[in-house]
Design a protein around this motif. Structure first.
Motif, short mmCIF file in Angstrom:
data_model
loop_
_atom_site.label_atom_id
_atom_site.label_comp_id
_atom_site.label_asym_id
_atom_site.label_seq_id
_atom_site.Cartn_x
_atom_site.Cartn_y
_atom_site.Cartn_z
N THR A 194 0.85 -1.19 0.00
CA THR A 194 0.00 0.00 0.00
C THR A 194 0.88 1.23 0.00
N ASP A 195 0.28 2.38 -0.28
CA ASP A 195 1.02 3.65 -0.28
C ASP A 195 0.71 4.48 0.95
N TYR A 196 -0.58 4.52 1.30
CA TYR A 196 -1.02 5.33 2.44
C TYR A 196 -1.93 4.51 3.34
N VAL A 197 -1.89 4.86 4.62
CA VAL A 197 -2.77 4.18 5.57
C VAL A 197 -3.48 5.21 6.43
N LEU A 198 -4.81 5.04 6.55
CA LEU A 198 -5.62 5.84 7.45
C LEU A 198 -5.84 5.02 8.71
N ALA A 235 -8.07 16.94 18.24
CA ALA A 235 -7.69 15.90 17.28
C ALA A 235 -8.75 14.82 17.22
N GLN A 236 -9.05 14.38 16.00
CA GLN A 236 -9.97 13.28 15.77
C GLN A 236 -9.22 12.21 14.97
N THR A 237 -9.96 11.28 14.43
CA THR A 237 -9.44 10.35 13.43
C THR A 237 -10.42 10.36 12.27
N PRO A 238 -9.99 9.99 11.06
CA PRO A 238 -8.73 9.32 10.78
C PRO A 238 -7.52 10.26 10.84
N GLN A 239 -6.38 9.62 11.12
CA GLN A 239 -5.08 10.23 10.93
C GLN A 239 -4.40 9.40 9.86
N ALA A 240 -3.76 10.05 8.90
CA ALA A 240 -3.30 9.33 7.71
C ALA A 240 -1.85 9.66 7.39
N PHE A 241 -1.13 8.65 6.87
CA PHE A 241 0.31 8.79 6.67
C PHE A 241 0.77 7.96 5.48
N HIS A 242 1.88 8.39 4.90
CA HIS A 242 2.56 7.50 3.96
C HIS A 242 3.00 6.28 4.75
N ILE A 243 2.85 5.11 4.18
CA ILE A 243 3.10 3.87 4.92
C ILE A 243 4.51 3.79 5.48
N ASN A 244 5.49 4.28 4.73
CA ASN A 244 6.88 4.22 5.21
C ASN A 244 7.10 5.08 6.44
N ILE A 245 6.43 6.24 6.49
CA ILE A 245 6.59 7.16 7.62
C ILE A 245 5.97 6.59 8.88
N ASP A 278 -17.89 10.89 4.23
CA ASP A 278 -17.13 10.75 2.99
C ASP A 278 -16.27 11.97 2.68
N ASP A 279 -16.83 13.16 2.86
CA ASP A 279 -16.08 14.38 2.56
C ASP A 279 -14.80 14.47 3.38
N THR A 280 -14.90 14.14 4.66
CA THR A 280 -13.73 14.20 5.53
C THR A 280 -12.70 13.14 5.14
N ILE A 281 -13.17 11.92 4.86
CA ILE A 281 -12.27 10.86 4.42
C ILE A 281 -11.53 11.28 3.16
N ASN A 282 -12.26 11.78 2.20
CA ASN A 282 -11.65 12.15 0.92
C ASN A 282 -10.68 13.32 1.06
N ARG A 283 -11.06 14.31 1.88
CA ARG A 283 -10.17 15.44 2.13
C ARG A 283 -8.88 14.98 2.80
N CYS A 284 -9.03 14.07 3.75
CA CYS A 284 -7.88 13.52 4.47
C CYS A 284 -6.93 12.81 3.50
N ILE A 285 -7.48 12.03 2.59
CA ILE A 285 -6.68 11.30 1.61
C ILE A 285 -5.93 12.27 0.69
N GLU A 286 -6.65 13.27 0.18
CA GLU A 286 -6.03 14.21 -0.76
C GLU A 286 -4.91 15.01 -0.09
N GLU A 287 -5.14 15.44 1.15
CA GLU A 287 -4.11 16.20 1.86
C GLU A 287 -2.91 15.33 2.21
N THR A 288 -3.16 14.06 2.47
CA THR A 288 -2.06 13.16 2.79
C THR A 288 -1.18 12.91 1.57
N LYS A 289 -1.77 12.85 0.42
CA LYS A 289 -0.99 12.69 -0.81
C LYS A 289 -0.06 13.88 -1.03
#
Length: 225
Positions: free
Chosen positions: A95-99, A157-167, A110-121
């Motif tokens: 995988t590349d990213y993990v929430l 702070a809430q969740t999800p918290q999202a990161f590049h998998i390596n980090i 959905d909006d928060t999940i998608n925003r979180c993903i885009e910002e993490t990229k």
């Protein structure tokens, strides 16, 4: 590829319930079913891994079957939340990213999940949160107020918290080596020198922790249907 880890291995002692709070019902649906459903139906999520207590496996399997969730990965949790997530990260490879999301936050949208993903990229490390509505007080050991931080700089702070998998894997490895314990994943990443981008969340994204939260949750469930 984008994975999500749902943490559902806690006991929920503050709920004063005989069963795991994840299995308590909101609008006649288990809390954890609400949570899984939000990520299961999101088109950007490729895989879901749930951290559970071993003794709760039958409950989880029954819920997965009842709501017809497919290809859900189950991992046994550890003593602490951090241990549970570490166990999940060991199983996630391609995988590349993990929430990472609390199972007891059933109203993620959905909006928060998608925003979180885009910002993490873009930023590689993100934390969903909301500005604090309350004035926060810092108190000393005698419970006297020692300072009042400026509220405009304070977020809950809430969740999800999202990161590049390596980090996130690097952060967990270092935390294990140094016995560093934190209450959220962003703190582990901050601990190894990375900046974490705060992403605007939703005030409905509450965590079910005490009996009073279930009363609030029933109302949120009705207005967000």
């Amino acid at each position: 590829m984008i994975d999500v880890i749902i943490v559902a291995a806690g006991s929920g002692k503050r709920m004063n319930s005989d069963i795991n709070k994840q299995f308590l019902k909101i609008d006649n649906k288990p809390v954890i079913a609400w949570t899984i459903e939000k990520f299961y139906n999101n088109k950007n999520i490729d895989n879901i891994t749930i951290a559970i207590r071993k003794e709760d496996e039958k409950y989880i399997q029954d819920i997965i079957s009842q709501y017809e969730f497919k290809n859900i990965n189950i991992v046994y949790g550890g003593k602490e939340r951090q241990d549970s997530i570490s166990n999940c990260l060991e199983k996630i490879i391609h995988t590349d990213y993990v929430l990472i999301h609390d199972g007891a936050r059933p109203f993620i949208d959905d909006d928060t999940i998608n925003r979180c993903i885009e910002e993490t990229k873009i930023h590689q490390c993100c934390c969903v949160g909301v500005p604090s509505k309350d004035t926060i007080k810092i108190v000393d050991n005698s419970e006297n107020i020692s300072s009042t931080p400026d509220r405009k700089n304070l977020w809950c702070a809430q969740t999800p918290q999202a990161f590049h998998i390596n980090i996130i894997k690097k952060a967990y490895k270092y935390a294990k080596e140094t016995a560093f314990l934190a209450t959220d994943d962003a703190s582990l990443v901050e601990n190894i020198g990375y900046k974490v981008k705060m992403v605007m969340g939703n005030y409905n994204n509450i965590k079910i922790t005490t009996p009073e939260d279930l009363i609030i949750a029933e109302t949120i469930a009705k207005i967000t249907k």
